[in-house]
Design an enzyme around this catalytic site. Sequence first.
Site, PDB file in Angstrom:
ATOM      1  N   GLU A   1      -0.699   1.846  -5.228  1.00 52.69           N
ATOM      2  CA  GLU A   1      -0.533   3.621  -5.033  1.00 52.69           C
ATOM      3  C   GLU A   1      -1.847   4.257  -5.482  1.00 52.69           C
ATOM      4  O   GLU A   1      -1.556   5.301  -5.880  1.00 52.69           O
ATOM      5  CB  GLU A   1       0.822   3.896  -5.335  1.00 52.69           C
ATOM      6  CG  GLU A   1       1.334   3.647  -6.962  1.00 52.69           C
ATOM      7  CD  GLU A   1       0.667   4.418  -7.861  1.00 52.69           C
ATOM      8  OE1 GLU A   1       1.121   5.543  -8.150  1.00 52.69           O
ATOM      9  OE2 GLU A   1      -0.490   4.014  -8.377  1.00 52.69           O
ATOM     10  N   TRP A   2      -2.716   3.389  -5.938  1.00 54.41           N
ATOM     11  CA  TRP A   2      -4.074   4.323  -6.326  1.00 54.41           C
ATOM     12  C   TRP A   2      -3.973   4.797  -7.626  1.00 54.41           C
ATOM     13  O   TRP A   2      -4.825   5.950  -7.991  1.00 54.41           O
ATOM     14  CB  TRP A   2      -4.587   5.273  -5.321  1.00 54.41           C
ATOM     15  CG  TRP A   2      -4.499   4.457  -3.888  1.00 54.41           C
ATOM     16  CD1 TRP A   2      -5.010   3.340  -3.397  1.00 54.41           C
ATOM     17  CD2 TRP A   2      -3.881   4.994  -2.778  1.00 54.41           C
ATOM     18  NE1 TRP A   2      -4.472   3.220  -2.127  1.00 54.41           N
ATOM     19  CE2 TRP A   2      -3.783   4.171  -1.533  1.00 54.41           C
ATOM     20  CE3 TRP A   2      -2.985   6.125  -2.685  1.00 54.41           C
ATOM     21  CZ2 TRP A   2      -3.288   4.639  -0.475  1.00 54.41           C
ATOM     22  CZ3 TRP A   2      -2.538   6.695  -1.328  1.00 54.41           C
ATOM     23  CH2 TRP A   2      -2.792   5.729  -0.370  1.00 54.41           C
ATOM     24  N   GLY A   3      -3.053   4.426  -8.347  1.00 58.19           N
ATOM     25  CA  GLY A   3      -2.878   5.290  -9.854  1.00 58.19           C
ATOM     26  C   GLY A   3      -2.319   6.681  -9.915  1.00 58.19           C
ATOM     27  O   GLY A   3      -2.493   7.244 -10.711  1.00 58.19           O
TER      28      GLY A   3
ATOM     29  N   ASP B   1       0.812  -1.109   0.113  1.00 59.46           N
ATOM     30  CA  ASP B   1      -0.021   0.052   0.004  1.00 59.46           C
ATOM     31  C   ASP B   1       0.912   1.245   0.193  1.00 59.46           C
ATOM     32  O   ASP B   1       1.900   1.024   0.026  1.00 59.46           O
ATOM     33  CB  ASP B   1      -1.084  -0.017   1.149  1.00 59.46           C
ATOM     34  CG  ASP B   1      -2.219   0.558   0.858  1.00 59.46           C
ATOM     35  OD1 ASP B   1      -2.363   1.545   0.046  1.00 59.46           O
ATOM     36  OD2 ASP B   1      -3.213   0.246   1.449  1.00 59.46           O
TER      37      ASP B   1
ATOM     38  N   ASN C   1       0.866   8.001  -9.539  1.00 58.59           N
ATOM     39  CA  ASN C   1       1.958   8.103 -10.384  1.00 58.59           C
ATOM     40  C   ASN C   1       1.963   7.375 -11.733  1.00 58.59           C
ATOM     41  O   ASN C   1       2.950   7.036 -12.380  1.00 58.59           O
ATOM     42  CB  ASN C   1       3.054   7.578  -9.561  1.00 58.59           C
ATOM     43  CG  ASN C   1       3.068   8.444  -8.107  1.00 58.59           C
ATOM     44  OD1 ASN C   1       3.659   9.295  -8.180  1.00 58.59           O
ATOM     45  ND2 ASN C   1       2.752   7.645  -7.167  1.00 58.59           N
TER      46      ASN C   1
ATOM     47  N   ASP D   1     -10.075   3.760  -3.869  1.00 55.07           N
ATOM     48  CA  ASP D   1     -10.665   2.682  -3.246  1.00 55.07           C
ATOM     49  C   ASP D   1     -11.922   2.516  -3.964  1.00 55.07           C
ATOM     50  O   ASP D   1     -12.635   3.496  -4.040  1.00 55.07           O
ATOM     51  CB  ASP D   1     -10.660   2.576  -1.932  1.00 55.07           C
ATOM     52  CG  ASP D   1      -9.036   2.361  -1.185  1.00 55.07           C
ATOM     53  OD1 ASP D   1      -8.330   1.929  -2.135  1.00 55.07           O
ATOM     54  OD2 ASP D   1      -9.053   2.305   0.216  1.00 55.07           O
TER      55      ASP D   1
END
Length: 368
Positions: free
Chosen positions: A166-168, A133, A170, A188
Amino acid sequence: MGLGALSDGLATTPPMGWNSWNRFGPFVSDQLVREIADALIESGMRDAGYRYVVVDDAWEGSLRSDDGNLEPNLWRFPDMRALAAYLHERSLRFGLYTCAGDRTCQGYPGSRGREFVDARRFASWDVDFMKIDWCHTAGLDARVTFATWSEAIRATRRPMVLSICEWGRNRPWEWAGTVGHLWRTSHDIADRWDSVIDILDRQDALAQFAGQDRWNDPDMLEVGNGGMTDAEYRAHFSLWAILAAPLMAGNDVRAMSNATRAILTAPEVIAVDQDPLGRQGLRVTRERDVEVWVRELEGGGRAVVLLNRGEAAARAEVTWDLLGGSRSDTALVRDLWQREDVGRRSEGYDVTLAPHSAALVKVTRVVG
């Protein structure tokens, strides 16, 4: 796109399994994981392809050991290797979570600067899948950090799938295929229709980056968690299949309805997700609230989702020119939810869809 360092055959199709977070959040334990494992077998989900059992955040103790290793909360997880053995004896695989930052999202010790130490720790527990995460990561470079994780996993000499979370932020689809097997493309998910649609809208431009051992991850499944209707859950599952998404169930497998079980184990829908060609689907048309998504399959067929994202019933149509052929073609249409042939159709196929619902069909061009 070139094959990456972790293009090693561990994820030639999108990983399938179960993750604790969506249903149980931080309330996880050894007993819960064992009960879920047994339920995966009894329900038929394991045999349908769900093999990874992933324990998300809050398995950790509050401090590292004196020698710097991560330690579990021993009240909840007294013996990680014994838990791994329980899963492996049942032909399941063990997944575990940590965080790239100073602390996990729930405030437990993170792995910043300890990637090699923690990868060795996970390997010593016979872990098969690592979810990393991205909380509390100020000052970290995602590309550098996950490249370090990749090196750390290889150094253990234990095969472990690397899930990058990393939730997109970067644009991981541009670089993560060289270090990991799957990467989150969005925030999320929530157990709501608008969340599914919001995440869906972020996927269309990413298809070129997916393939064997490298998968765009629109987040875990909410099927069966109670916030949507069964029709919405079928649409959710259909869309994740057309997207070649990892299928990580997030419900209480021990107490699911027959409808939820039928969705999660639908064999011909899962076959679309797991198609060995590994092509992610594309949106080929959208008119108001009606969309058509198409995925190329091994052998030349096409999987087609007809989606009504709106609040009123609507007619949806796919014409054969949208599948790369001629509008005048004849094709065999099969309904993958009903598991029955619709029959031959010339020019195209149409269906009237209820609000917040989808149809999933396979289209095979008839030659001669």
